[in-house]
Design an enzyme around this catalytic site. Sequence first.
Site, short mmCIF file in Angstrom:
data_model
loop_
_atom_site.label_atom_id
_atom_site.label_comp_id
_atom_site.label_asym_id
_atom_site.label_seq_id
_atom_site.Cartn_x
_atom_site.Cartn_y
_atom_site.Cartn_z
N LYS A 1 5.15 -13.17 -7.04
CA LYS A 1 4.18 -13.27 -5.94
C LYS A 1 3.17 -12.14 -6.03
CE LYS A 1 5.45 -11.66 -1.67
NZ LYS A 1 4.55 -10.60 -1.18
N ASN A 2 3.68 -10.92 -6.22
CA ASN A 2 2.78 -9.76 -6.14
C ASN A 2 1.95 -9.55 -7.40
OD1 ASN A 2 3.60 -9.44 -3.55
ND2 ASN A 2 5.01 -7.74 -3.95
N CYS B 1 1.37 -4.29 10.21
CA CYS B 1 2.25 -5.46 10.18
C CYS B 1 3.64 -5.01 10.58
CB CYS B 1 2.22 -6.12 8.82
SG CYS B 1 3.10 -5.18 7.58
N ARG C 1 0.06 0.48 7.59
CA ARG C 1 -0.59 0.03 6.37
C ARG C 1 -2.12 0.19 6.39
NH1 ARG C 1 2.59 -5.23 4.31
NH2 ARG C 1 1.98 -4.40 2.31
N ASP D 1 10.99 -3.03 -1.47
CA ASP D 1 11.17 -4.48 -1.25
C ASP D 1 12.62 -4.94 -1.47
OD1 ASP D 1 8.51 -4.68 -0.68
OD2 ASP D 1 7.92 -5.48 -2.63
N ARG E 1 7.32 -17.08 2.64
CA ARG E 1 6.17 -16.33 2.10
C ARG E 1 6.49 -15.82 0.69
NH1 ARG E 1 5.34 -11.41 4.99
NH2 ARG E 1 4.20 -11.11 3.08
N1 EPU Z 1 -1.12 3.37 2.13
C1 EPU Z 1 -1.99 4.25 2.72
N2 EPU Z 1 -3.32 4.07 2.51
C2 EPU Z 1 -3.81 3.05 1.75
C3 EPU Z 1 -2.91 2.17 1.13
C4 EPU Z 1 -1.57 2.35 1.34
O1 EPU Z 1 -1.59 5.16 3.42
O2 EPU Z 1 -5.05 2.94 1.61
C5 EPU Z 1 0.33 3.53 2.35
C6 EPU Z 1 0.92 2.31 3.04
O3 EPU Z 1 0.75 2.36 4.42
C7 EPU Z 1 2.37 2.39 2.61
C8 EPU Z 1 2.29 3.00 1.21
O4 EPU Z 1 0.99 3.57 1.11
O5 EPU Z 1 3.05 3.25 3.47
C9 EPU Z 1 2.47 2.02 0.07
O6 EPU Z 1 1.57 0.94 0.23
P1 EPU Z 1 0.96 0.13 -0.99
O7 EPU Z 1 -0.52 0.14 -0.86
O8 EPU Z 1 1.55 0.62 -2.26
O9 EPU Z 1 1.50 -1.32 -0.69
P2 EPU Z 1 0.70 -2.67 -0.69
O10 EPU Z 1 -0.20 -2.75 -1.86
O11 EPU Z 1 0.13 -2.93 0.65
C10 EPU Z 1 2.46 -3.89 -2.20
C11 EPU Z 1 3.30 -5.13 -2.11
C12 EPU Z 1 4.38 -4.93 -1.07
C13 EPU Z 1 5.25 -3.74 -1.49
C14 EPU Z 1 4.38 -2.49 -1.66
C15 EPU Z 1 5.14 -1.29 -2.16
C16 EPU Z 1 1.69 -6.86 -2.65
C17 EPU Z 1 0.89 -8.02 -2.22
N3 EPU Z 1 2.44 -6.25 -1.72
O12 EPU Z 1 1.90 -3.70 -0.90
O13 EPU Z 1 5.17 -6.12 -1.08
O14 EPU Z 1 6.22 -3.50 -0.51
O15 EPU Z 1 3.29 -2.79 -2.59
O16 EPU Z 1 5.75 -1.59 -3.36
O17 EPU Z 1 1.68 -6.49 -3.82
C18 EPU Z 1 6.64 -7.72 -0.19
O18 EPU Z 1 6.48 -8.37 -1.22
O19 EPU Z 1 7.53 -7.97 0.65
C19 EPU Z 1 5.77 -6.57 0.06
C20 EPU Z 1 5.61 -6.04 1.28
#
Ligand code: EPU
Length: 419
Positions: free
Chosen positions: A22-23, A116, A121, A306, A398
């Site tokens: 998915k990711n 969320c 986030r 995850d 999802r």
């Molecule tokens: N964060 C910030 N600022 C930003 C971006 C992120 O503070 O601008 C913080 C977030 O709040 C969080 C941490 O950094 O506390 C990590 O967030 P990250 O940006 O790495 O996560 P994401 O890209 O929003 C993806 C996956 C998530 C997975 C995380 C961590 C996708 C679509 N989603 O989310 O997947 O948990 O990386 O590995 O790739 C899931 O599949 O259930 C899921 C939530």
Amino acid sequence: MQRFMICGGNRLKGIIRVSGSKNSTLPILAATILNAGKNIIHGTPGLRDVSVMKDVLISLGARIIWGNQIIEVDTSQVYSSEISEYLTRRMRASNLVLGALLGRFGRVKISYPGGCQIGSRPMNLHLKGLRAMGADIYEKFGYITAEAKKLVGADIHLDLPSVGATENIMMAAVLAEGVTSIRNAAKEPEIVDLQNFLNKMGAGVKGAGTDTIKIEGVTPGDLGPAVHTVIPDRIEAGTHLVAAAITGGEVTVKNVIPEHLEPLLAKLREANVDVFTGDDWIRLTGAGRVRAVDIKTMPYPGFPSDMQPQMMALLSLAEGTSVVTETIFENRFKHVGELRRMGADIKVEGQSAIITGVPKISGAYVEASDLRAGAALVMAALAAEDGTVLENIEHIDRGYEQLETKYNALGARIIRVHD
Ligand code: EPU
């Protein structure tokens, strides 16, 4: 509303095939915007989140045909660079089109995805990176607008290795002038998959999987459509392994890249579970209660956030006391209250959960608050002494394709009930 009715107590046995990630699929679909052509993506899972990304692309003018795990995306007619609030509310990862739209059109307007169930986030790192490349960004009335007559390569140091920020900056940098360096970049396998896709379309990206990614900007004329197969979903695979362990079963998970699951496999072995790996398969044999282990979630190659809820379900039945510390998201313990309803003994202290293993848990009426919390409750219900009713399984759809069909083929008893 839909729910699962799960009769626990059966050992899972057999072979299960993992779907595409998915990711990986979500950012790769977003990246097709850059090349204005007809791309073919194989191995795309039939998930609700992928369906929302399809709707996002269609809302921008893309043409999509999806069937048999293959998505054909024609982005030649994309005309819009605005994403509505309706779509970002349906899926937070809609924000992954930000970098590609800015790269192709020099403008993008997207409703702010907001927090969320697992945390606030923010998107500050995504925006900081795009600003460093010359974008003007305004945040007003819940929308982010980014504009840039020309994006210019920059040296960007991320405060933390955010997956989404790394992906958005990579995509924006493909058509920027000069070289962009992303330091302290996320190293997840999905980032490597995105790099591979971008390079197939003609981009100049290297370093994915390490701390520093370098993107040498190209012109739109250098880019063409690409054909790609997404990597297997390591979190889906990990979830099946935990399902096998918690039921004392014997399951072979196929279509996996075992290396991507090393952080989980190391913990399962530490918990005294037998795990064997081959080129593209992992076999797990569970027997009796697992041993307590401590877990701290970390960016890849650390233990994945995850997989934290599913492991917590397993450790609820371990011999001894485990400590699980969540360092990625500030609010990813919503499953704890539901596991307690099933008889687990878990106390939360700040970012840590202290789990005193119990010999058995019982079925209960529980609710999934998000995708992985829902998966954890399926794990617990499979091991519970009697029946569980699990509400809000839309969250599970999802990220898991027909989970009940896959588990029933291994001997589980799960019925999906529609209102
Ligand atoms: N964060 C910030 N600022 C930003 C971006 C992120 O503070 O601008 C913080 C977030 O709040 C969080 C941490 O950094 O506390 C990590 O967030 P990250 O940006 O790495 O996560 P994401 O890209 O929003 C993806 C996956 C998530 C997975 C995380 C961590 C996708 C679509 N989603 O989310 O997947 O948990 O990386 O590995 O790739 C899931 O599949 O259930 C899921 C939530």
